[in-house]
Design an enzyme around this catalytic site. Structure first.
Site, PDB file in Angstrom:
ATOM      1  N   PRO A  90     -10.542  -5.488  -4.394  1.00 34.84           N
ATOM      2  CA  PRO A  90     -10.184  -5.337  -2.973  1.00 34.84           C
ATOM      3  C   PRO A  90     -10.777  -6.439  -2.093  1.00 34.84           C
ATOM      4  CG  PRO A  90     -11.409  -3.412  -3.790  1.00 34.84           C
ATOM      5  CD  PRO A  90     -11.240  -4.329  -4.933  1.00 34.84           C
ATOM      6  N   GLU A 117     -18.088   0.517  -8.921  1.00 33.35           N
ATOM      7  CA  GLU A 117     -18.491  -0.005  -7.613  1.00 33.35           C
ATOM      8  C   GLU A 117     -18.224  -1.494  -7.519  1.00 33.35           C
ATOM      9  OE1 GLU A 117     -19.735   2.204  -5.148  1.00 33.35           O
ATOM     10  OE2 GLU A 117     -18.886   3.475  -6.717  1.00 33.35           O
ATOM     11  N   ARG A 155       9.433 -11.404 -12.121  1.00 33.70           N
ATOM     12  CA  ARG A 155      10.825 -11.495 -11.673  1.00 33.70           C
ATOM     13  C   ARG A 155      11.152 -12.852 -11.042  1.00 33.70           C
ATOM     14  NH1 ARG A 155      11.624 -10.390  -6.553  1.00 33.70           N
ATOM     15  NH2 ARG A 155      13.657  -9.427  -6.754  1.00 33.70           N
ATOM     16  N   ASP A 170      15.951 -11.893  -1.068  1.00 36.33           N
ATOM     17  CA  ASP A 170      14.913 -10.856  -1.084  1.00 36.33           C
ATOM     18  C   ASP A 170      14.165 -10.816   0.242  1.00 36.33           C
ATOM     19  OD1 ASP A 170      15.125  -9.958  -3.685  1.00 36.33           O
ATOM     20  OD2 ASP A 170      13.549 -11.254  -4.471  1.00 36.33           O
TER      21      ASP A 170
HETATM   22 CL1  6GU Z   1      -6.945  -5.625  -6.834  1.00 37.88          CL
HETATM   23  N1  6GU Z   1      -8.420  -3.434  -6.921  1.00 37.88           N
HETATM   24  C1  6GU Z   1      -8.861  -2.279  -6.413  1.00 37.88           C
HETATM   25  N2  6GU Z   1      -9.757  -1.558  -7.100  1.00 37.88           N
HETATM   26  N3  6GU Z   1      -8.467  -1.808  -5.243  1.00 37.88           N
HETATM   27  C2  6GU Z   1      -7.577  -2.531  -4.580  1.00 37.88           C
HETATM   28  C3  6GU Z   1      -7.068  -3.734  -5.044  1.00 37.88           C
HETATM   29  C4  6GU Z   1      -7.516  -4.175  -6.253  1.00 37.88           C
HETATM   30  N4  6GU Z   1      -6.197  -4.235  -4.158  1.00 37.88           N
HETATM   31  C5  6GU Z   1      -6.183  -3.344  -3.164  1.00 37.88           C
HETATM   32  N5  6GU Z   1      -7.002  -2.324  -3.412  1.00 37.88           N
END
Ligand code: 6GU
Length: 246
Positions: A90, A117, A155, A170
């Site tokens: 994230p 974590e 794709r 798209d």
């Molecule tokens: Cl790549 N990993 C995790 N654990 N949560 C996320 C993410 C990735 N992308 C958005 N939320």
């Protein structure tokens, strides 16, 4: 394109990659997806992949050794040279259609799925070449994010989709959302297909679609419209249309 995915839950990938476009691309030999279990690169009896955070605190952190060893073992199997080693986290840069387009020409990709974590910082610093997040929310692991990235990239690989034409229209390809699509019947429950689409006038149809795409983007995603490439006439037309609506 060869895609290696390092993760803790390899079974999660079986169904999504055995359907639709990704399956067809695999069957035709255009892409080769290899799933690796990080746990296979541990040497202790319990096959430990995580440990307590140094300095204390909640949760567990993925240990560096199995991830480094997995990447190094895979690199031995593939052709030499720099390849993107992408950590899914994230904290990464946001995955967009532009990022998918950037990755599509690569002959090889390696995706590392984070968990718990987090991942030991040395993986980011000395192993990964890129970090990607699929959006501003937290998933329990990087596996689903890896599936999203693979689907969006595969794709775009030449030869995967029947017609490359359909790529250009798209949503997001030109920074706009896609125009409304209709198929038969011409009238369904009294709701008609817009007459311009049945007119056979290709110039009029193109103009209508372009304007609908711009209008839809303005209404739903003004953030995208600000960045999209529009002609002076189109900018003028959309600002007039929007002010007439109010
Ligand atoms: Cl790549 N990993 C995790 N654990 N949560 C996320 C993410 C990735 N992308 C958005 N939320």
């Amino acid at each position: 394109m060869r895609i290696d995915i390092l993760c803790l839950f390899p079974d999660m990938f079986s169904s999504p990659f055995e359907q639709s476009i990704v399956k067809r691309a695999k069957d035709r030999g255009i892409i080769n997806i290899v799933i690796h279990n990080i746990r296979d690169y541990t040497y202790d009896k319990h096959r430990t992949v995580d440990d307590y955070p140094c300095g204390g605190g909640p949760g567990m952190v993925l240990k560096p050794e199995p991830i480094f060893e997995a990447v190094e073992a895979i690199k031995e199997q593939i052709s030499p040279g720099e390849i993107p080693i992408i950590l899914l986290t994230p904290q990464g840069r946001l995955f967009t259609q532009q990022v998918a387009q950037e990755l599509a020409p690569c002959s090889q990709l390696m995706l590392i799925c984070g968990h718990y974590e987090g991942v030991d910082e040395r993986v980011r610093e000395y192993l990964a070449t890129d970090e990607i997040s699929i959006g501003d929310y937290v998933l329990s692991g990087g596996e689903l994010a890896a599936m999203v990235v693979v689907d969006a990239v595969v794709r775009l690989v030449p030869g995967v989709l029947g017609s490359q034409m359909s790529l250009n229209t798209d949503s997001h390809t030109d920074g706009l959302l896609e125009y409304p699509q209709y198929t038969r019947p011409k009238a369904y429950r009294g709701w008609s297909v817009p007459s311009v689409l049945l007119s056979g006038n290709h110039g009029e149809i193109s103009l209508w679609r372009r304007r609908e795409a711009i209008l839809r983007t303005a209404e739903r995603r003004p953030d995208l419209l600000r960045k999209a490439i529009l002609s002076t006439e189109e900018r003028k037309w959309i600002s007039e249309s929007l002010s007439n609506q109010r």
